[in-house]
Write a protein that holds these residues in place. Sequence first.
Motif, PDB file in Angstrom:
ATOM      1  N   CYS A 145      -1.444  12.594   5.197  1.00 55.44           N
ATOM      2  CA  CYS A 145      -1.061  11.247   4.763  1.00 55.44           C
ATOM      3  C   CYS A 145      -2.306  10.439   4.400  1.00 55.44           C
ATOM      4  CB  CYS A 145      -0.285  10.568   5.900  1.00 55.44           C
ATOM      5  SG  CYS A 145       0.329   8.924   5.520  1.00 55.44           S
ATOM      6  N   ASN A 146      -2.402  10.049   3.137  1.00 53.57           N
ATOM      7  CA  ASN A 146      -3.590   9.329   2.667  1.00 53.57           C
ATOM      8  C   ASN A 146      -3.209   8.119   1.829  1.00 53.57           C
ATOM      9  OD1 ASN A 146      -5.875  11.207   3.415  1.00 53.57           O
ATOM     10  ND2 ASN A 146      -4.515  12.602   2.341  1.00 53.57           N
ATOM     11  N   PHE A 147      -4.018   7.072   1.958  1.00 53.35           N
ATOM     12  CA  PHE A 147      -3.828   5.913   1.098  1.00 53.35           C
ATOM     13  C   PHE A 147      -3.988   6.359  -0.346  1.00 53.35           C
ATOM     14  CE2 PHE A 147      -5.785   2.567  -1.449  1.00 53.35           C
ATOM     15  CZ  PHE A 147      -4.776   1.631  -1.410  1.00 53.35           C
ATOM     16  N   CYS A 148      -3.074   5.902  -1.197  1.00 52.48           N
ATOM     17  CA  CYS A 148      -3.102   6.296  -2.605  1.00 52.48           C
ATOM     18  C   CYS A 148      -3.460   5.113  -3.506  1.00 52.48           C
ATOM     19  CB  CYS A 148      -1.744   6.879  -2.985  1.00 52.48           C
ATOM     20  SG  CYS A 148      -1.652   7.524  -4.652  1.00 52.48           S
ATOM     21  N   THR A 183       2.156  11.253   1.113  1.00 50.25           N
ATOM     22  CA  THR A 183       2.308  12.105   2.294  1.00 50.25           C
ATOM     23  C   THR A 183       2.935  13.448   1.922  1.00 50.25           C
ATOM     24  OG1 THR A 183       2.680  10.068   3.547  1.00 50.25           O
ATOM     25  CG2 THR A 183       3.221  12.130   4.638  1.00 50.25           C
ATOM     26  N   SER A 207       0.863  -1.178   0.000  1.00 50.73           N
ATOM     27  CA  SER A 207       0.000   0.000   0.000  1.00 50.73           C
ATOM     28  C   SER A 207       0.897   1.224   0.000  1.00 50.73           C
ATOM     29  CB  SER A 207      -0.890   0.022   1.243  1.00 50.73           C
ATOM     30  OG  SER A 207      -1.786  -1.058   1.223  1.00 50.73           O
ATOM     31  N   GLU A 237      -3.722   2.546  10.542  1.00 52.45           N
ATOM     32  CA  GLU A 237      -3.369   3.913  10.154  1.00 52.45           C
ATOM     33  C   GLU A 237      -2.495   4.608  11.196  1.00 52.45           C
ATOM     34  OE1 GLU A 237      -6.549   6.422   8.856  1.00 52.45           O
ATOM     35  OE2 GLU A 237      -7.252   4.964   7.392  1.00 52.45           O
ATOM     36  N   ASN A 264      -3.200  -2.372   7.714  1.00 53.14           N
ATOM     37  CA  ASN A 264      -4.148  -1.257   7.641  1.00 53.14           C
ATOM     38  C   ASN A 264      -4.259  -0.461   8.938  1.00 53.14           C
ATOM     39  OD1 ASN A 264      -5.525  -3.058   9.188  1.00 53.14           O
ATOM     40  ND2 ASN A 264      -7.157  -3.443   7.726  1.00 53.14           N
ATOM     41  N   ASP A 311       6.406   9.028   0.078  1.00 50.11           N
ATOM     42  CA  ASP A 311       5.459   7.918   0.195  1.00 50.11           C
ATOM     43  C   ASP A 311       5.895   6.980   1.299  1.00 50.11           C
ATOM     44  OD1 ASP A 311       3.931   8.831  -1.929  1.00 50.11           O
ATOM     45  OD2 ASP A 311       4.843   7.493  -3.395  1.00 50.11           O
ATOM     46  N   TRP A 339       1.117   5.152   0.732  1.00 52.49           N
ATOM     47  CA  TRP A 339       0.481   6.257   1.448  1.00 52.49           C
ATOM     48  C   TRP A 339       1.171   7.545   1.033  1.00 52.49           C
ATOM     49  CZ3 TRP A 339      -3.533   5.905   5.127  1.00 52.49           C
ATOM     50  CH2 TRP A 339      -4.031   4.604   5.287  1.00 52.49           C
TER      51      TRP A 339
END
Length: 87
Positions: free
Chosen positions: A57-60, A8, A4, A31, A29, A21, A6
């Motif tokens: 910071c988000n899941f991409c 940022t 995954s 967070e 998962n 990233d 993320w």
Amino acid sequence: MKVSVWDTYVNRSDGKIMHFDILVPSNFNNEDKIFDFGKNYLKTKEFITKELTAKECNFCHIDVAPDIVVQEITEKGYSIIEIENCN
């Protein structure tokens, strides 16, 4: 290994925005722990940064990691890819 990614972005005290990233196994998962990985990375920098939260910071997406990233994830649980203004 699938990871995954993320995406940022963190503000630096000098006005620049860091972009990096955080890569973790795709089945990971937690967070809060992912944010902790990013905070630990930021502590290695000589400059001051603002706080890292879910806003920065988000899941991409999910991707296949190259061997060097797999090795780093195996050793410490995550990998960082520096993209912009990280040094």
